[in-house]
Every structure is written in C-alpha cells, then in structure tokens.
Write a protein that holds these residues in place. Structure first.
Motif, PDB file in Angstrom:
ATOM      1  N   ASP A 189       1.405  -8.944  -5.172  1.00  0.00           N
ATOM      2  CA  ASP A 189       0.879  -9.539  -3.947  1.00  0.00           C
ATOM      3  C   ASP A 189       1.967 -10.348  -3.240  1.00  0.00           C
ATOM      4  O   ASP A 189       2.147 -10.252  -2.026  1.00  0.00           O
ATOM      5  CB  ASP A 189      -0.298 -10.480  -4.247  1.00  0.00           C
ATOM      6  CG  ASP A 189      -1.526  -9.774  -4.794  1.00  0.00           C
ATOM      7  OD1 ASP A 189      -1.712  -8.571  -4.528  1.00  0.00           O
ATOM      8  OD2 ASP A 189      -2.306 -10.446  -5.512  1.00  0.00           O
ATOM      9  N   ASN A 192       4.730  -8.057  -1.846  1.00  0.00           N
ATOM     10  CA  ASN A 192       4.288  -7.356  -0.623  1.00  0.00           C
ATOM     11  C   ASN A 192       4.362  -8.271   0.579  1.00  0.00           C
ATOM     12  O   ASN A 192       4.764  -7.853   1.664  1.00  0.00           O
ATOM     13  CB  ASN A 192       2.861  -6.825  -0.799  1.00  0.00           C
ATOM     14  CG  ASN A 192       2.815  -5.639  -1.738  1.00  0.00           C
ATOM     15  OD1 ASN A 192       3.812  -4.935  -1.923  1.00  0.00           O
ATOM     16  ND2 ASN A 192       1.660  -5.396  -2.319  1.00  0.00           N
ATOM     17  N   ARG A 195       7.992  -8.727   1.643  1.00  0.00           N
ATOM     18  CA  ARG A 195       8.516  -7.558   2.365  1.00  0.00           C
ATOM     19  C   ARG A 195       7.961  -7.493   3.767  1.00  0.00           C
ATOM     20  O   ARG A 195       8.533  -6.966   4.662  1.00  0.00           O
ATOM     21  CB  ARG A 195       8.169  -6.270   1.615  1.00  0.00           C
ATOM     22  CG  ARG A 195       9.019  -6.101   0.366  1.00  0.00           C
ATOM     23  CD  ARG A 195       8.900  -4.721  -0.205  1.00  0.00           C
ATOM     24  NE  ARG A 195       7.624  -4.547  -0.877  1.00  0.00           N
ATOM     25  CZ  ARG A 195       7.499  -4.282  -2.168  1.00  0.00           C
ATOM     26  NH1 ARG A 195       8.558  -4.129  -2.911  1.00  0.00           N
ATOM     27  NH2 ARG A 195       6.324  -4.153  -2.703  1.00  0.00           N
TER      28      ARG A 195
END
Length: 195
Positions: A189, A192, A195
């Motif tokens: 999590d 992500n 990113r």
C-alpha cells in the motif's frame, strides 16, 4: 354493504402502511445525515519546526528533510512489537517502490529520548533500511517534534513501555504533509502511494 366497507377500509389501511414503509418522505421526515466524527487533519497542521540530533550527534531540523520525500515514524527502540513491524514495513515499501523508493528518506524519531541515545538508535536502525535517519534529542526537543506531527506519546504504568501514535507520515520535498498510513497499511500500500 358492511362487507364492502370492511374491504374498502382494509385496502385503505394496507395502502397507508405500504406508503409509510416504502415512501418515507410522504409521512416521515427524511433521515438527517450523520456527520462523521473522524476528521482528517488539515495539510498544514502536520509537520513543522523541530531540532533533533542524528546517530552521529549532528543537528537535524525540518529543513534538513527538504529536497526529497520522507516517510516518518515515531516510536522507541525497546518496543516489543509495534515499532519493529512499522520500521520493517517502511523498509519493504522502499524496496517494493524500486527507483521511486530510492528518492524517499526513511526517518525514525524516538518518543523515549531518555533511553534512546544516538548510539542506541544507531544500533537499532541497523536492523532495517540502510538509509534510515534515526533522530533523538532532549525531552523538550522530542516533545516539540511530537507536537509538530500531532503525535501522542506517554510512558505506560508499571513497566518501561510507551503508548504512542502508530502511523507513518509521508511528507513531500518541501516538508509538507501528503498523507499518513495507519498500522493496517501494508508495505505494498505504501509503495503504491509512493509511486
């Protein structure tokens, strides 16, 4: 005739019941929406000035963290379970994020400066990501950092433990709050979001 009146009344009562159940705006006022008691902190309310020292005794301020994103966690080195799990989660998130993770600085700030000296902090963070910046300071300077990040920390009764906020803060390259990750967030999590 009486039978027709009973049937008509039955239909009228049945229709009224159906309307009451299925069409609440007709005979009942609409439900008032319930306001959530959970409020997200305003972005400018998390983060702020602090002056601490790293594991080599160098002074570090909030300005030192500018120029790159930071993942910041408040905890203590003799925490039996919560803190090591969170620091390991940060380590894994940076690895999963790949090149993006290389641009993010992991920061560990103690909430127990009496026990977490620079030497203790240096030994402790060696178990996690090699770029971890571990910070400590005087009780007053640590309290200032806790207040800046809206962190709760207090000694627990009867042992050497501490109760403290268990979340990871993501700050941008200007030292501004982006978001935080609660203890149920996974490394994936966090990666992500990075990113």
């Amino acid at each position: 005739m009486a039978q027709r009146i009973i049937i008509a009344l039955s239909i009228l009562i049945g229709t009224t019941i159906v309307l009451v159940i299925n069409w609440p705006g007709v005979l009942r006022p609409p439900a008032t929406p319930v306001e959530s008691t959970v409020k997200e902190a305003p972005k400018d309310a998390v983060g702020g000035p602090f002056t601490l020292v790293d594991t080599d005794g160098n002074t570090v301020t909030q300005v030192s963290l500018q120029g790159h994103y930071s993942l910041i966690y408040f905890g203590f080195t003799h925490c039996p379970d919560v803190c090591p799990v969170s620091l390991q989660k940060m380590t894994e998130a940076l690895k999963i994020a790949g090149n993006t993770g290389e641009k993010v600085l992991p920061v560990f700030i103690t909430v127990d400066p009496q026990n977490d000296t620079p030497g203790v902090m240096k030994t402790y963070v060696a178990n996690f990501h090699p770029r971890f910046l571990a910070l400590t300071g005087t009780p007053d300077s640590v309290k200032q950092a806790e207040e800046a990040y809206r962190v709760y920390a207090a000694k627990t009764e009867g042992n050497d433990g501490m109760a403290h906020t268990d979340q990871i803060y993501l700050m941008d390259a200007n030292g501004k709050y982006v978001t935080h990750f609660a203890n149920d967030a996974t490394a994936a999590d966090i990666a992500n979001r990075l990113r």
